[in-house]
Design an enzyme around this catalytic site. Structure first.
Site, PDB file in Angstrom:
ATOM      1  N   GLY A 139       0.777  -1.241   0.000  1.00 15.21           N
ATOM      2  CA  GLY A 139       0.000   0.000   0.000  1.00 15.21           C
ATOM      3  C   GLY A 139       0.806   1.288   0.000  1.00 15.21           C
ATOM      4  N   ARG A 177      -5.043   0.423  -7.001  1.00 13.14           N
ATOM      5  CA  ARG A 177      -3.849   1.038  -6.405  1.00 13.14           C
ATOM      6  C   ARG A 177      -3.304   2.160  -7.281  1.00 13.14           C
ATOM      7  NH1 ARG A 177      -2.158  -2.277  -2.131  1.00 13.14           N
ATOM      8  NH2 ARG A 177      -2.308  -4.512  -2.429  1.00 13.14           N
ATOM      9  N   VAL A 181     -11.457   3.024   1.624  1.00  8.66           N
ATOM     10  CA  VAL A 181     -10.925   3.878   0.556  1.00  8.66           C
ATOM     11  C   VAL A 181      -9.944   3.118  -0.335  1.00  8.66           C
ATOM     12  CG1 VAL A 181     -11.257   6.049   1.804  1.00  8.66           C
ATOM     13  CG2 VAL A 181      -9.121   4.787   2.104  1.00  8.66           C
ATOM     14  N   ASP A 236      -5.596   2.176  10.351  1.00 13.30           N
ATOM     15  CA  ASP A 236      -7.004   1.772  10.496  1.00 13.30           C
ATOM     16  C   ASP A 236      -7.177   1.146  11.882  1.00 13.30           C
ATOM     17  OD1 ASP A 236      -9.603   1.008  10.088  1.00 13.30           O
ATOM     18  OD2 ASP A 236      -9.187  -0.476   8.555  1.00 13.30           O
TER      19      ASP A 236
HETATM   20  P1  IMP Z   1      -4.696  -1.872  10.215  1.00  7.59           P
HETATM   21  O1  IMP Z   1      -3.749  -2.960  10.620  1.00  7.59           O
HETATM   22  O2  IMP Z   1      -6.129  -2.256  10.412  1.00  7.59           O
HETATM   23  O3  IMP Z   1      -4.382  -0.514  10.806  1.00  7.59           O
HETATM   24  O4  IMP Z   1      -4.631  -1.755   8.652  1.00  7.59           O
HETATM   25  C1  IMP Z   1      -3.575  -1.318   8.009  1.00  7.59           C
HETATM   26  C2  IMP Z   1      -3.531  -1.872   6.610  1.00  7.59           C
HETATM   27  O5  IMP Z   1      -4.794  -2.332   6.124  1.00  7.59           O
HETATM   28  C3  IMP Z   1      -3.119  -0.761   5.702  1.00  7.59           C
HETATM   29  O6  IMP Z   1      -1.724  -0.754   5.557  1.00  7.59           O
HETATM   30  C4  IMP Z   1      -3.848  -1.085   4.419  1.00  7.59           C
HETATM   31  O7  IMP Z   1      -3.031  -1.940   3.643  1.00  7.59           O
HETATM   32  C5  IMP Z   1      -5.072  -1.853   4.829  1.00  7.59           C
HETATM   33  N1  IMP Z   1      -6.268  -0.971   4.897  1.00  7.59           N
HETATM   34  C6  IMP Z   1      -6.830  -0.432   5.999  1.00  7.59           C
HETATM   35  N2  IMP Z   1      -7.899   0.341   5.692  1.00  7.59           N
HETATM   36  C7  IMP Z   1      -7.985   0.298   4.334  1.00  7.59           C
HETATM   37  C8  IMP Z   1      -8.890   0.918   3.394  1.00  7.59           C
HETATM   38  O8  IMP Z   1      -9.806   1.680   3.702  1.00  7.59           O
HETATM   39  N3  IMP Z   1      -8.659   0.630   2.089  1.00  7.59           N
HETATM   40  C9  IMP Z   1      -7.648  -0.191   1.664  1.00  7.59           C
HETATM   41  N4  IMP Z   1      -6.783  -0.773   2.509  1.00  7.59           N
HETATM   42  C10 IMP Z   1      -6.960  -0.534   3.839  1.00  7.59           C
HETATM   43 MG    MG Z   2      -0.843  -1.814   4.017  1.00  4.09          MG
END
Ligand code: IMP
Ligand code: MG
Length: 194
Positions: free
Chosen positions: A55, A176, A164, A114
């Site tokens: 990402g 992407r 998103v 997130d």
């Molecule tokens: P977390 O571990 O839940 O904080 O998520 C982090 C990872 O999840 C990010 O590096 C993204 O790759 C993916 N991610 C989280 N939210 C989104 C979103 O809204 N769209 C796409 N990828 C997301």
């Molecule tokens: Mg990621």
């Protein structure tokens, strides 16, 4: 050619807004790591940027072009949304981190904060390697309930709790390449990978 417009509900952050903010973030990073600038004193082992793939690839490419420092880039991959899901399934490190981070200034770079699981895991793993300093930079921070509280030092944009895509972020591997960040129109579909 298949168009993506129909999949986009709303553009949340335009390409121009991203470009301007990335430059501001780079300026802030330069101010915080003055010793890493070429003409400065090389008293540390240097700045190591650790981008979280896939990402962060676009954010990385744009940001580092504004950094005149002597930097190393050491990519890591964290699997957080394997396959077609929009709800976090937990985080797991894919591959290994470099084992020479001791004494380095480390800056983690990710597309979005997130649930906090990805960055929480990485911060723990890197802290165990005794860096001189550890900071975190994200392009986007979702306003949502986190499973794990994570401190971040640089934030591009605060965004609402929506799924998103674009500027590196995907849904099931797609979107992407969009130059902006957009809310995906979800019609019975469900998916993204890290
Ligand atoms: P977390 O571990 O839940 O904080 O998520 C982090 C990872 O999840 C990010 O590096 C993204 O790759 C993916 N991610 C989280 N939210 C989104 C979103 O809204 N769209 C796409 N990828 C997301
Ligand atoms: Mg990621």
């Amino acid at each position: 050619m298949q168009r993506t417009d129909a999949d986009i509900a709303e553009i949340l952050v335009s390409a121009d807004a991203i470009a301007a903010r990335v430059r501001e973030l780079a300026d802030a990073i330069c101010r915080d790591y003055p010793a890493s600038i070429p003409s400065g004193e090389r008293d540390s082992r240097g700045l190591v940027i650790v981008p979280v793939l896939t990402g962060a690839f676009m954010f990385l490419a744009d940001l580092v072009r504004h950094l005149p420092q002597r930097i190393r880039i050491e990519v890591v991959a964290v699997s957080s949304y394997p396959g077609a899901h929009i709800v976090s399934k937990g985080a797991a490190l894919v591959g290994v981190l470099p084992d020479d981070l001791e004494g380095c200034d480390v800056l983690i770079l990710d597309d979005i904060l997130d649930s906090g699981q990805t960055l929480g895991l990485l911060q723990d793993e890197i802290a165990r390697r005794s860096p001189r300093s550890l900071r975190t930079c994200v392009l986007l921070r979702k306003r949502c309930q986190r499973l794990r509280v994570v401190d971040v030092d640089y934030v591009g944009f605060e965004i609402p709790d929506a799924f998103v895509v674009g500027y590196g972020l995907d849904y099931d591997g797609f979107f992407r390449n969009l130059p902006f960040v957009a809310v995906l129109r979800l019609e019975g579909s469900q998916g993204a990978s890290a």
